[in-house]
Design an enzyme around this catalytic site. Sequence first.
Site, short mmCIF file in Angstrom:
data_model
loop_
_atom_site.label_atom_id
_atom_site.label_comp_id
_atom_site.label_asym_id
_atom_site.label_seq_id
_atom_site.Cartn_x
_atom_site.Cartn_y
_atom_site.Cartn_z
N ARG A 17 -15.80 -7.01 32.51
CA ARG A 17 -14.69 -5.91 31.88
C ARG A 17 -13.72 -4.78 32.19
NH1 ARG A 17 -16.58 -2.08 29.89
NH2 ARG A 17 -17.82 -2.84 28.09
N LYS A 51 5.69 -14.79 29.34
CA LYS A 51 6.74 -15.52 28.62
C LYS A 51 7.53 -15.92 29.87
CE LYS A 51 6.43 -13.75 24.86
NZ LYS A 51 6.91 -12.16 23.68
C1 LIG Z 1 6.55 -10.86 23.25
C2 LIG Z 1 6.89 -9.82 23.94
C3 LIG Z 1 6.08 -9.10 23.62
C4 LIG Z 1 4.59 -8.53 23.12
O1 LIG Z 1 4.47 -9.64 24.40
P1 LIG Z 1 2.86 -10.68 23.77
O2 LIG Z 1 2.03 -11.31 24.89
O3 LIG Z 1 3.35 -12.11 22.80
O4 LIG Z 1 1.43 -9.69 23.15
C5 LIG Z 1 6.43 -7.63 24.08
N1 LIG Z 1 7.65 -7.49 24.39
C6 LIG Z 1 8.76 -7.97 24.57
C7 LIG Z 1 10.33 -8.11 24.65
C8 LIG Z 1 8.71 -9.57 23.81
O5 LIG Z 1 9.28 -10.88 24.14
#
Ligand SMILES: *Cc1c(COP(=O)(O)O)cnc(C)c1O
Length: 387
Positions: free
Chosen positions: A53, A202
């Site tokens: 961790r 993303k």
């Molecule tokens: C998806 C997203 C998040 C959150 O991220 P996760 O990996 O889904 O927890 C935060 N900010 C933006 C702009 C996002 O598109």
Amino acid sequence: MSKGFSTRAVHQAGLKDPSSKAVTFPIYQTSTFGQDTPGHPTQYMGRALSYGRSENPTRTALEETLADVECAAYGLTFSTGLAAITAAMNTLKTGDRVVACADLYGGAYRLFTQVYSKLGIQYEFVDTTRLDCLAAALEEPTQVVWLETPSNPLLNVTDIAEACKLAKKAGALSVVDNTFATPCLQQPLKLGADVVLHSTTKYLNGHGDVVNGALLTDQKELWDKLKYVQNACGLVPGPQDCYLILRGLKTLALRMERHCSNTRQIVEWLVKHPKVAKVYYPGLADHPGHETAKKQMKDFGAMLSFEVKSGEEGARRVLESFELFTLAESLGCVMSLVNHPASMTHASVPKEVRHQVGISDGLIRVSVGIEDVEDLIADLDQALAKA
Ligand SMILES: *Cc1c(COP(=O)(O)O)cnc(C)c1O
């Protein structure tokens, strides 16, 4: 930074596994590390390996690589983007105040208003595209200014340099969610931000096969604080996930080129479509944030939203008719995705608030992938025929 972006993304901070010199950094799938003497963890890549961790070499490789591509001195990664936001919030205490952009990621909005509000942190949401609104909100003592630009789902653009200047003047830390732009197109630390946040789920990973998040900063003291929270709250990602992000990052610059050029062509086609009422894209000359985007971004990205003239019902028919675009939450994937913010990503934002910030019930958000653009336009064409 002497090396170009693509070189840094491919060479990954020059990291080689010190013992094997493997060209791809290994996945250290282990929960703990042996010690020779009690209380003296093995030193490896400048970190003390005591427990999975606290440290993991694959995670360290990702943290250093992400810092390098974002031109930051220090990086941290987390189990998700929201875990990264959680870490940032956990540096605050009851009574502290956060001023955030009004049009922000639905999950961040939910975390702020449903979880941390209950713990006594105060949130004020303002239109940060208007610097006078931000300045007015900062007249009260504020600890953090939270920005997302371009924003989700309306692609509103905040002037990062000016907003961070206001934050600094007010003695608040500025955090910029750079998920939509990626470090390939926009580098907020160079514009004065204190912390950059990514949902690496993303574009940075880009292949739609992992969730992960990151925080990057130039400030050692802040990094130490966040790193303490990362371990104390156990917000860490697994080593396999870190490996996947490292792998995805290598092609980020190539992917972004195609993402952006596909999007330019789709936007050009969409604005002329007789059934489309409005297109939201910062690359459009009539977008209110166009000039600011031109100043702070290398390109306008691959996210766009649009409304059809037939409203919510029309939008529903379009969303149900796609063949190539997948109707799904998330974005920034090689595969094109569409989303209905009102019922999906932003369903946790109350209807009145959604309407107030301009997210209509008929809004469609598009994450343009890297497929052949002719195929994407053909799919939009047949789906829009149903509007
Ligand atoms: C998806 C997203 C998040 C959150 O991220 P996760 O990996 O889904 O927890 C935060 N900010 C933006 C702009 C996002 O598109």
